[in-house]
Design an enzyme around this catalytic site. Structure first.
Site, PDB file in Angstrom:
ATOM      1  N   CYS A 126       0.319  17.202  11.438  1.00 46.18           N
ATOM      2  CA  CYS A 126      -0.926  17.587  11.238  1.00 46.18           C
ATOM      3  C   CYS A 126      -0.235  19.473  11.862  1.00 46.18           C
ATOM      4  O   CYS A 126      -1.080  20.163  13.041  1.00 46.18           O
ATOM      5  CB  CYS A 126      -1.855  17.103  12.430  1.00 46.18           C
ATOM      6  N   LEU A 182       1.163  -0.975  -0.447  1.00 45.02           N
ATOM      7  CA  LEU A 182      -0.151   0.105   0.040  1.00 45.02           C
ATOM      8  C   LEU A 182       0.822   1.557   0.016  1.00 45.02           C
ATOM      9  O   LEU A 182       1.847   1.309   0.888  1.00 45.02           O
ATOM     10  CB  LEU A 182      -0.705   0.106   1.054  1.00 45.02           C
ATOM     11  N   CYS A 190      13.291  -6.144  13.376  1.00 43.01           N
ATOM     12  CA  CYS A 190      13.479  -7.756  14.604  1.00 43.01           C
ATOM     13  C   CYS A 190      14.241  -8.482  13.275  1.00 43.01           C
ATOM     14  O   CYS A 190      14.959  -9.557  14.249  1.00 43.01           O
ATOM     15  CB  CYS A 190      11.603  -8.272  14.297  1.00 43.01           C
TER      16      CYS A 190
END
Length: 261
Positions: free
Chosen positions: A246, A107, A187
């Site tokens: 923002c 995505l 990880c």
């Protein structure tokens, strides 16, 4: 709900803060889970089992042998399969009545925006900083709550960012982008103890259920867990008017972000 659903979800329906109305909201809800690995596995399982009516699982990666230590949605027979498809099959085995869709491409850009815009809540279960910032941007633009989890070594983190609340911070308020690339700790390089991702993922699922059902209060601030000491800590996080996402993009105080599993 029919009689079977009333029986299936009876242990949740009897909860005063959830009740039938909350369960019906869960059944009508749509959760987007980005990442079907260590965190995404328990998230998918618990959301499906709890009766979230529609799940979208997004992951472009394939199951590898090293994943099986912690990514419990996948088994040895799933090696080489797409993770979203494998997790979908495992979650449907828990609750065939749940509508589960998959997105098997990475995505980004318009595809990220389109996926987020259809959801009632988004759960970030990824392990790439670039994905985390992209998910945060899309949730801010669409006004969709974001439940963010991370786990590495013996350390876990969780935060909820709800753009519907004008005072709520976003992920970039907490971890401002500073050129931190995907080559940072992961990880695969630093390791992670298996149950830790289950703990953090379950925490994410709980917050998503609360957001969808209207039960309780949304988690505030940043919670961290030290698996070696067994201690939780909680930090208040304020919306930063200088946030790059923002705010007005002025410099802000930086904290070191944690990748996921």
């Amino acid at each position: 709900m029919n009689d079977r659903e009333l029986l299936r979800y009876s242990r949740q329906i009897m909860l005063e803060s959830l009740d039938i109305e909350g369960q019906e909201r869960l059944l009508a809800g749509h959760a987007l889970v980005v990442g079907a690995g260590g965190l995404g596995s328990p998230v998918a399982f618990y959301l499906a089992a709890a009766g979230v009516g529609r799940l979208t699982l997004a992951d472009a990666d394939e199951v590898e042998l090293s994943n099986l230590q912690r990514q419990i949605a996948h088994g040895e027979a799933d090696l080489g399969r797409n993770k979203a498809e494998s997790a979908r099959e495992a979650a449907l085995a828990l609750n065939a009545g749940c509508r589960i869709e998959t997105l098997t491409d990475h995505l980004q850009g318009e595809s990220m925006a389109a996926a987020v815009a259809t959801a009632d809540v988004v759960l970030d279960c990824t392990d790439r900083f670039s994905s985390r910032y992209a998910i945060n941007d899309a949730c801010r633009a669409a006004g969709v709550p974001l439940v963010s989890g991370a786990a590495i070594r013996f350390s876990g983190q969780l935060a909820v960012f709800d753009p519907r609340d004008p005072d709520c911070p976003c992920y970039a308020c907490l971890y401002p982008p500073d050129g931190q690339g995907d080559e940072a700790l992961s990880c695969s390089e630093s390791g992670v103890v298996a149950p830790l991702v289950g703990l953090v993922g379950s925490f994410q699922a709980l917050e998503a259920i609360k957001l969808l059902s209207g039960a309780g209060a949304t988690h505030q601030g940043l919670s961290t867990f030290d698996g070696l000491s067994g201690e939780w800590r909680r930090f208040g996080v304020s919306r930063d008017p200088a946030c790059a996402t923002c705010g007005d993009r002025a410099p802000v105080r930086r904290m070191a972000p944690m990748p996921g599993p």
